[in-house]
Design a protein around this motif. Structure first.
Motif, mmCIF file in Angstrom:
data_model
loop_
_atom_site.group_PDB
_atom_site.id
_atom_site.type_symbol
_atom_site.label_atom_id
_atom_site.label_comp_id
_atom_site.label_asym_id
_atom_site.label_seq_id
_atom_site.Cartn_x
_atom_site.Cartn_y
_atom_site.Cartn_z
ATOM 1 N N PRO A 2 1.029 -1.205 0.047
ATOM 2 C CA PRO A 2 -0.093 0.148 0.080
ATOM 3 C C PRO A 2 0.724 1.253 0.232
ATOM 4 O O PRO A 2 0.707 2.181 -0.731
ATOM 5 C CB PRO A 2 -0.951 0.058 1.337
ATOM 6 C CG PRO A 2 -0.979 -1.434 1.640
ATOM 7 C CD PRO A 2 0.184 -2.175 0.890
ATOM 8 N N HIS A 10 -3.188 0.552 5.349
ATOM 9 C CA HIS A 10 -3.657 -0.572 6.045
ATOM 10 C C HIS A 10 -5.057 -0.415 6.445
ATOM 11 O O HIS A 10 -5.635 -1.579 6.724
ATOM 12 C CB HIS A 10 -2.578 -1.190 6.846
ATOM 13 C CG HIS A 10 -1.280 -1.518 6.261
ATOM 14 N ND1 HIS A 10 -1.015 -2.471 5.346
ATOM 15 C CD2 HIS A 10 0.168 -1.217 6.637
ATOM 16 C CE1 HIS A 10 0.263 -2.578 4.889
ATOM 17 N NE2 HIS A 10 0.744 -1.750 5.955
ATOM 18 N N LEU A 163 1.447 1.867 9.166
ATOM 19 C CA LEU A 163 -0.042 1.967 8.508
ATOM 20 C C LEU A 163 0.064 2.037 7.057
ATOM 21 O O LEU A 163 -1.031 2.230 6.299
ATOM 22 C CB LEU A 163 -0.710 3.517 9.135
ATOM 23 C CG LEU A 163 -0.851 3.484 10.421
ATOM 24 C CD1 LEU A 163 -1.456 4.777 10.837
ATOM 25 C CD2 LEU A 163 -1.965 2.346 10.847
ATOM 26 N N GLY A 164 1.191 1.882 6.198
ATOM 27 C CA GLY A 164 1.198 1.568 5.011
ATOM 28 C C GLY A 164 0.758 2.792 4.184
ATOM 29 O O GLY A 164 0.218 2.656 3.151
#
Length: 189
Positions: A2, A10, A163-164
């Protein structure tokens, strides 16, 4: 992935990630945590300091973020450092490529070595590294602030990458953000 592909983080941040890349999306998602995090960044990187310039402190943040392979934070803080250092991005690139030969003061080089040790593990900051920094003229305040900047950026890097979040690939996006940060500081809309 991501964060690399720019599709989605995410978790659903409830916003357009390309309009709010990197740490900006999570900060909007949780404004109650964003406020103290922005205050920490403002204090560490921009508040008056008796000896370390904002550009030097941003350089420490960029260096640690690069060691952590955090694309967004490294690109952001490299641009923020470059905007505040007379030698600009050329110096930032030299430091990131090889701190041992980069044209920085011996004191800043010693502080960057401490920052690199913090990045690996706080326990890697040895008496020898601290003594070497002191021998080059570093004060206890400079050593303290270097350790705290490095530790904080390990946290910020893990927040962004954990957290991507999406990171722009265009260096101009970071240069525009640097203009804003230099003019307004962290936490300003």
């Amino acid at each position: 992935m991501p964060g690399e592909g720019g599709v989605i983080a995410h978790i659903d941040l409830g916003l357009d990630e390309k309009a709010h890349p990197g740490i900006n999306g999570p900060m909007l998602f949780r404004p109650e945590t964003a406020k103290p995090l922005n205050q920490l960044a403002e204090t560490l990187l921009r508040a008056p300091h008796p000896t370390l310039t904002p550009g030097e402190r941003e350089l420490i943040a960029a260096y640690v973020s690069g060691l952590n392979d955090c694309t967004f934070c490294c690109s952001s803080h490299s641009a923020f450092a470059a905007a505040q250092l007379p030698a600009g991005m050329h110096l930032v690139d030299q430091v990131r490529a090889d701190v041992g030969t980069a044209p920085v003061s011996v004191k800043l080089r010693a502080l960057l070595r401490i920052a690199a040790a913090v990045q690996r593990s706080g326990r890697e900051v040895t008496t020898e590294l601290v003594d070497a920094a002191r021998a080059e003229g570093a004060t206890d305040l400079e050593i303290h602030d270097t350790v705290l900047i490095a530790a904080a950026f390990c946290m910020f890097n893990r927040y962004v990458d954990g957290l991507g979040t999406w990171a722009p690939q265009d260096p101009e996006a970071y240069a525009r953000a640097a203009e804003h940060i230099v003019a307004n500081g962290y936490g300003a809309s």
